[in-house]
Structure formats: C-alpha cells, structure tokens
Motif scaffolding. Sequence first.
Motif, PDB file in Angstrom:
ATOM      1  N   PRO A  80       0.831  -1.209   0.000  1.00 16.94           N
ATOM      2  CA  PRO A  80       0.000   0.000   0.000  1.00 16.94           C
ATOM      3  C   PRO A  80       0.863   1.256   0.000  1.00 16.94           C
ATOM      4  O   PRO A  80       1.951   1.268   0.577  1.00 16.94           O
ATOM      5  CB  PRO A  80      -0.796  -0.116   1.307  1.00 16.94           C
ATOM      6  CG  PRO A  80      -0.713  -1.551   1.688  1.00 16.94           C
ATOM      7  CD  PRO A  80       0.606  -2.041   1.181  1.00 16.94           C
ATOM      8  N   VAL A  81       0.381   2.314  -0.640  1.00 12.93           N
ATOM      9  CA  VAL A  81       1.091   3.590  -0.647  1.00 12.93           C
ATOM     10  C   VAL A  81       0.766   4.338   0.632  1.00 12.93           C
ATOM     11  O   VAL A  81      -0.396   4.461   1.013  1.00 12.93           O
ATOM     12  CB  VAL A  81       0.688   4.437  -1.867  1.00 12.93           C
ATOM     13  CG1 VAL A  81       1.389   5.797  -1.832  1.00 12.93           C
ATOM     14  CG2 VAL A  81       1.019   3.701  -3.160  1.00 12.93           C
ATOM     15  N   LEU A 187      -2.389  -3.797   7.382  1.00 10.86           N
ATOM     16  CA  LEU A 187      -3.006  -4.058   6.083  1.00 10.86           C
ATOM     17  C   LEU A 187      -4.526  -4.114   6.185  1.00 10.86           C
ATOM     18  O   LEU A 187      -5.232  -3.812   5.221  1.00 10.86           O
ATOM     19  CB  LEU A 187      -2.483  -5.377   5.508  1.00 10.86           C
ATOM     20  CG  LEU A 187      -1.008  -5.418   5.123  1.00 10.86           C
ATOM     21  CD1 LEU A 187      -0.609  -6.831   4.736  1.00 10.86           C
ATOM     22  CD2 LEU A 187      -0.702  -4.444   3.993  1.00 10.86           C
ATOM     23  N   ASP A 188      -5.036  -4.487   7.355  1.00 14.47           N
ATOM     24  CA  ASP A 188      -6.475  -4.622   7.555  1.00 14.47           C
ATOM     25  C   ASP A 188      -7.140  -3.338   8.033  1.00 14.47           C
ATOM     26  O   ASP A 188      -8.314  -3.090   7.729  1.00 14.47           O
ATOM     27  CB  ASP A 188      -6.780  -5.733   8.573  1.00 14.47           C
ATOM     28  CG  ASP A 188      -6.448  -7.116   8.038  1.00 14.47           C
ATOM     29  OD1 ASP A 188      -6.515  -7.304   6.815  1.00 14.47           O
ATOM     30  OD2 ASP A 188      -6.105  -7.988   8.855  1.00 14.47           O
ATOM     31  N   PHE A 193      -2.013   4.645   6.392  1.00 15.87           N
ATOM     32  CA  PHE A 193      -1.672   5.609   7.435  1.00 15.87           C
ATOM     33  C   PHE A 193      -1.004   4.998   8.670  1.00 15.87           C
ATOM     34  O   PHE A 193      -0.567   5.732   9.548  1.00 15.87           O
ATOM     35  CB  PHE A 193      -2.938   6.344   7.904  1.00 15.87           C
ATOM     36  CG  PHE A 193      -3.614   7.099   6.806  1.00 15.87           C
ATOM     37  CD1 PHE A 193      -3.136   8.330   6.400  1.00 15.87           C
ATOM     38  CD2 PHE A 193      -4.716   6.571   6.164  1.00 15.87           C
ATOM     39  CE1 PHE A 193      -3.760   9.037   5.382  1.00 15.87           C
ATOM     40  CE2 PHE A 193      -5.350   7.260   5.140  1.00 15.87           C
ATOM     41  CZ  PHE A 193      -4.874   8.500   4.746  1.00 15.87           C
ATOM     42  N   ALA A 194      -0.954   3.683   8.777  1.00 21.76           N
ATOM     43  CA  ALA A 194      -0.423   3.055   9.989  1.00 21.76           C
ATOM     44  C   ALA A 194       1.101   2.922   9.890  1.00 21.76           C
ATOM     45  O   ALA A 194       1.769   3.751   9.280  1.00 21.76           O
ATOM     46  CB  ALA A 194      -1.097   1.702  10.233  1.00 21.76           C
ATOM     47  N   GLY A 195       1.638   1.865  10.477  1.00 25.87           N
ATOM     48  CA  GLY A 195       3.082   1.791  10.633  1.00 25.87           C
ATOM     49  C   GLY A 195       3.866   1.125   9.536  1.00 25.87           C
ATOM     50  O   GLY A 195       5.077   1.058   9.589  1.00 25.87           O
ATOM     51  N   ASN A 196       3.172   0.598   8.516  1.00 22.99           N
ATOM     52  CA  ASN A 196       3.859   0.063   7.336  1.00 22.99           C
ATOM     53  C   ASN A 196       4.600  -1.242   7.582  1.00 22.99           C
ATOM     54  O   ASN A 196       5.705  -1.442   7.092  1.00 22.99           O
ATOM     55  CB  ASN A 196       4.820   1.103   6.767  1.00 22.99           C
ATOM     56  CG  ASN A 196       5.001   0.964   5.258  1.00 22.99           C
ATOM     57  OD1 ASN A 196       4.480   0.035   4.660  1.00 22.99           O
ATOM     58  ND2 ASN A 196       5.733   1.879   4.652  1.00 22.99           N
TER      59      ASN A 196
END
Length: 331
Positions: A80-81, A187-188, A193-196
């Motif tokens: 995800p970007v 991912l869910d 916007f989360a921690g990647n």
Amino acid sequence: MSDFKSKTSISRRAFLKGGAAAACAVAGTSSVARAAAALEKGEPIATLLDISRCVACEECVYACRQSNADKYPKPEKPFPVMYPSRVPVMDWSDKTDIVDRLTPYNWLYIQTATVTVDGEEKEINIPRRCMHCVNPPCVKLCPWGAAKQFKNGISQIDSDICLGGSKCKQACPWKIPERQTGVGLYLDILPAFAGNGVMYKCDRCYQLIAEGKLPACVDACPENVQTIGPRDEIIRKAHELAESMNGYIYGEIENGGTNTIYVSPVPFDQLNKAVEKGNGKPHLDNVEDAMATGNNLARAMLLAPLAGVAAAFGRFYKISREKKSASGGDL
C-alpha cells in the motif's frame, strides 16, 4: 502467545529431558536444572557468551533461522502507498539469505573485530542479537502494546498486533528491531496511514523454552560459547570468567542491565572501535539506562494504559477477522 505463562510452566524434568544432552556441553546439567527452576518460578534467565571461544562458524546463525523460519514474514505485494510517506518501505523478502547483519529474516549474526593485543593481531567474534534488557525501553515505549516482556526476562514483539511504526527501534539503544513492509495488522485497518509493516527481532526461541528445550543458538554451538541460567548465577559466572582471563564484561550494567552478558579478553571500547557498525549492525558502546531518564519514565507511565487498550483492541480485531474468515463472511 496470550497465555505464555502457562506454556512456560514446565517441570524441571521436562527441561532436563529437552536439553540435557546440549546442557552437558554448554553449562553442565546442574546449571540447566537451576535454569529450569528459575523458569518454573518465573525468574529472569540470562545467557553468558564467552566470546573468546567463538570461531564464527555460524552454526548458531543457521540454527536460529531454522528454528524461527515459521515466524518470518510473508509479505503481500504490491505494498500500500503511505500518506504521508513518513514510514519508509522496508522490504527484505528478496534478501532472505543475508546473514551478515540483522534483518526480519536474520535475528542473529556474527560481528567480527580484528584487534591488536600485546603486539599480536587477534580476531574476536561476537554473536549479536537482541540484548533482552532487564527494563526494556522497546517494551515500555511501544504505543501499541505489541512489545512485551515476560517474567523470565524474554522481550518479544507480537507480530499479530504490531503495526511496524518502529518506536521499538528508536527506543532501543542498539537499534535492534527491523521492519518488513507488507505484513501485519496495518493491512487490515489503516494500510495507508499506519506503521507500514511489522518489527522483528530475537525472541530467545520462546517456543523451545516452552517445550523444555534450550534456545536454538545455545543448543547448536559446537564451541560451548553460550551458557544459560538464572541471571544472578550468570552474572556470578561472568565475573569468575572475566577474572580468570583478566577480561571484561558487557551487558551487566548497560542500559540498566541486560539478560545477554558478554565476556571478552579485550576491552569492549576497543572492540567497538573495530567492529563494523550501522544499520542492522549494533555497536558495543557504553549505554546509559534509557528508562532512568525523566522523559522516558513519564512517557512510559502515560503510554502504559493506552498501550494496554491498544493491544486489547489489536487482539480483539485479529480474533474477529479469524472468525469472519472461518465463516466466510466479511468484517
């Protein structure tokens, strides 16, 4: 892992049965029995590494990889970007064979220093992994509650609820944890916007300890480099060993004390100058107690209740997803 205490409530007989053969070579049966007793009581266990014995055969490295292979990340691609791109992509999935540094797929490596002792060039090899601090800042300062410490001294990152924000790496004086993008809870819930990803590091083979066995690196070492046992006993042995070789100790007081204790015939400041340092290659410098500072203490006190709620949510969300998936429904 939610009921780790019950999994590690092993009998002394079970521990001896699982590790007796290796124990005789590593620390002696009586040491392992005392380690088993410490585990039963939930007391901290530590590892003593006599690096004068290490020949850099890397048996411990490959034993670690084999033992923990099922814990390694299996990322989903394309990633995800991130918006904003504040948390960079870290992808080691096509470099899983790297063994000369720490990665999400390599939790132990051999760091080598070439030093001059009494006019003679000498090579010192140092197995490096998580130090498993007595008061780990990675645990106390994780805002998501994904890093935890058990009574036996093991600190572990729960990959099921870690968002890969790398607060643990920032807090760690040795910058040990490493991130893999494209895997984990983010991912869910908030893929942009989360921690990647998820952070990874040595967990001292908690699954083997739970079965009454030695950690893979300890069991595999052919040179008797490592000894495992109750921390107070390991500290005593470290001082005896250091005195016998006129050597030096690292890990007893660094960062307030760790459960990884090195003994070297060469001063650690000299080794620190000689080892290659950088990303995935930790230093051997003096480290003050990170959790003794006012800022970190205050931050830990504020984060503790929030991290508990966040961890509970993460576990609830994971269980909900598993139930929905099993029933064929959508979340």
